[in-house]
Design an enzyme around this catalytic site. Structure first.
Site, PDB file in Angstrom:
ATOM      1  N   ARG A 141     -16.303  22.630  47.041  1.00  0.00           N
ATOM      2  CA  ARG A 141     -16.797  21.836  45.925  1.00  0.00           C
ATOM      3  C   ARG A 141     -16.543  20.382  46.309  1.00  0.00           C
ATOM      4  O   ARG A 141     -17.035  19.933  47.344  1.00  0.00           O
ATOM      5  CB  ARG A 141     -16.080  22.258  44.631  1.00  0.00           C
ATOM      6  CG  ARG A 141     -16.764  21.808  43.364  1.00  0.00           C
ATOM      7  CD  ARG A 141     -16.050  22.344  42.118  1.00  0.00           C
ATOM      8  NE  ARG A 141     -14.705  21.802  41.986  1.00  0.00           N
ATOM      9  CZ  ARG A 141     -13.875  22.092  40.979  1.00  0.00           C
ATOM     10  NH1 ARG A 141     -14.257  22.930  40.036  1.00  0.00           N
ATOM     11  NH2 ARG A 141     -12.674  21.556  40.924  1.00  0.00           N
ATOM     12  N   ASP A 327     -24.954  27.274  12.596  1.00  0.00           N
ATOM     13  CA  ASP A 327     -24.052  26.678  11.610  1.00  0.00           C
ATOM     14  C   ASP A 327     -23.104  27.663  10.950  1.00  0.00           C
ATOM     15  O   ASP A 327     -22.251  27.242  10.170  1.00  0.00           O
ATOM     16  CB  ASP A 327     -24.863  26.029  10.482  1.00  0.00           C
ATOM     17  CG  ASP A 327     -26.029  25.222  11.014  1.00  0.00           C
ATOM     18  OD1 ASP A 327     -25.788  24.285  11.792  1.00  0.00           O
ATOM     19  OD2 ASP A 327     -27.182  25.550  10.653  1.00  0.00           O
TER      20      ASP A 327
END
Length: 399
Positions: A141, A327
């Protein structure tokens, strides 16, 4: 942000973070670099940083320069390391703020040298910038690949001779530390030792060399070197589930919301989008006003009651039924009728039987890092000090 009574809330115990820092530093036996990136893994970056320092952390660390500068602007003292720069990074601002910046390449060192040349009194007290070098030892990485180590170390040493900077650290990151038997751990540690040898052969004398993250700090003494970087464990969460001994770390985050509706459901009633789940018998349902817009994973939904995430309501764990919406989501109250406004505790330390972040991670097929870091959205976050929960301090003392 002050919570509205009854409003969904993230509560963070800074006393737990302080005590966790104390325990980790004592266990590792070397300086602690407290990682407070990503807004303190969802716990609040500034508050977490203060707590970690109070618990004996020697350094703070974040990913981006912007995070590091925010810590300085909030008055955080001492050493702050950052490591994830972009081509437009303002190195001048970093050096003025006395940050330790990380270079992965010669090109980045050249950019830092250019910034340092335009500043007077930047960086450390001797007027030089502070730079750490990250090497790739097998994660593939960030960090300089092995083929570029020699050039990176030579350029770093030349910059020291020219007075541009002081190389304060050499470091790397482990890929498989949560699996202590994985052969990559030995291979990466051996590679890191080779990098340190090569850096010193180039004439560098780094202040600290560090490799261990939370899992290695706890499980791998040989990887501790001059300091350990602890992120997830600082917040009381297990970095290597199934492998970690009980050090007394305490989860610092509790997430709660009020029930906003309780209703009956007849046998066969479909619940939420797609009717992923249908009531097999008469039951009651509770509505929790949180959803994926607040960081609740949609993967907490499950057609199989045995694998659904749960919340604690009225002293019992209640499984999520049907899909998590943007929600809100629905839980099965199994015939009970707690009042509207009753607490639904999504996760916390587990003291009262509530699920933990690890429980949610397992239900969602992810890791506890993601559960706590993504939570938020429209929720308020408050901090309180639950006091030290024990454990020796950096000098071996107890609170």
């Amino acid at each position: 942000m002050n919570p509205t009574p009854g409003h969904p809330e993230i509560r963070v115990d800074v006393g737990a973070i302080r005590a966790n820092a104390r325990l980790l530093r004592a266990h590792a036996g070397v300086p602690l670099i407290a990682v407070v990136k990503a807004d303190g893994y969802g716990h609040g970056m500034v508050e977490s940083a203060h707590a970690a320092l109070a618990g004996g952390a020697d350094w703070l660390a974040v990913a981006t320069p912007e995070e590091a500068l925010a810590l300085r602007e909030a008055g955080l003292p001492g050493r702050i390391l950052c490591w994830l720069t972009t081509p437009d990074t303002d190195y001048k601002a970093c050096l003025r703020a006395s940050l330790d910046v990380t270079a992965y390449s010669v090109a980045e060192l050249d950019e830092i040298a250019e910034a340092a040349a335009t500043l007077t009194g930047a960086g450390a007290g001797d007027g030089r910038a502070r730079v750490q070098l990250k090497v790739d030892t097998g994660l593939s990485r960030g960090g300089a690949p092995r083929s570029e180590w020699a050039e990176l170390f030579e350029r770093a040493r030349r910059g020291e001779r020219e007075g541009s900077w002081r190389i304060t650290g050499v470091w790397s990151h482990l890929a498989c530390s949560d699996d202590p038997e994985h052969p990559a751990n030995d291979a990466q540690e051996a590679s890191f030792r080779e990098a340190i040898t090569a850096a010193r052969a180039a004439g560098l004398t780094p202040e600290i060399c560090h490799l261990a993250n939370s899992a290695a700090a706890i499980l791998r003494p040989s990887a501790r070197f001059d300091a350990v970087r602890c992120g997830i464990a600082l917040y009381g969460l297990d970095p290597a589930p199934g492998n970690t001994p009980d050090l007394g770390l305490r989860p610092a985050m509790t997430v709660r919301a009020p029930l906003v509706m309780v209703k009956d459901a007849a046998p066969g009633a479909g619940v939420s989008y797609g009717h992923l789940w249908r009531a097999r018998r008469e039951t009651t349902l509770g509505l929790v006003p949180l959803g994926y817009g607040d960081g609740i994973p949609r993967h907490a939904s499950s057609a199989d009651p045995a694998t659904a995430a749960e919340v604690l309501v009225a002293g019992r764990r209640r499984p999520i039924r049907g899909r998590v919406c943007m929600d809100q989501f629905v839980v099965d109250l199994d015939g009970d009728r707690p009042p509207v406004g009753a607490d639904a505790v999504l996760f916390g330390p587990g003291d009262d039987g509530e699920p933990t972040a690890q429980d949610w991670a397992e239900a969602c097929g992810t890791i506890n890092y993601e559960i706590v870091t993504r939570i938020g959205g429209r929720m308020s976050r408050t901090h309180h000090d639950g006091g030290d929960v024990g454990g020796p301090g950096p000098d071996g003392s107890t609170p």
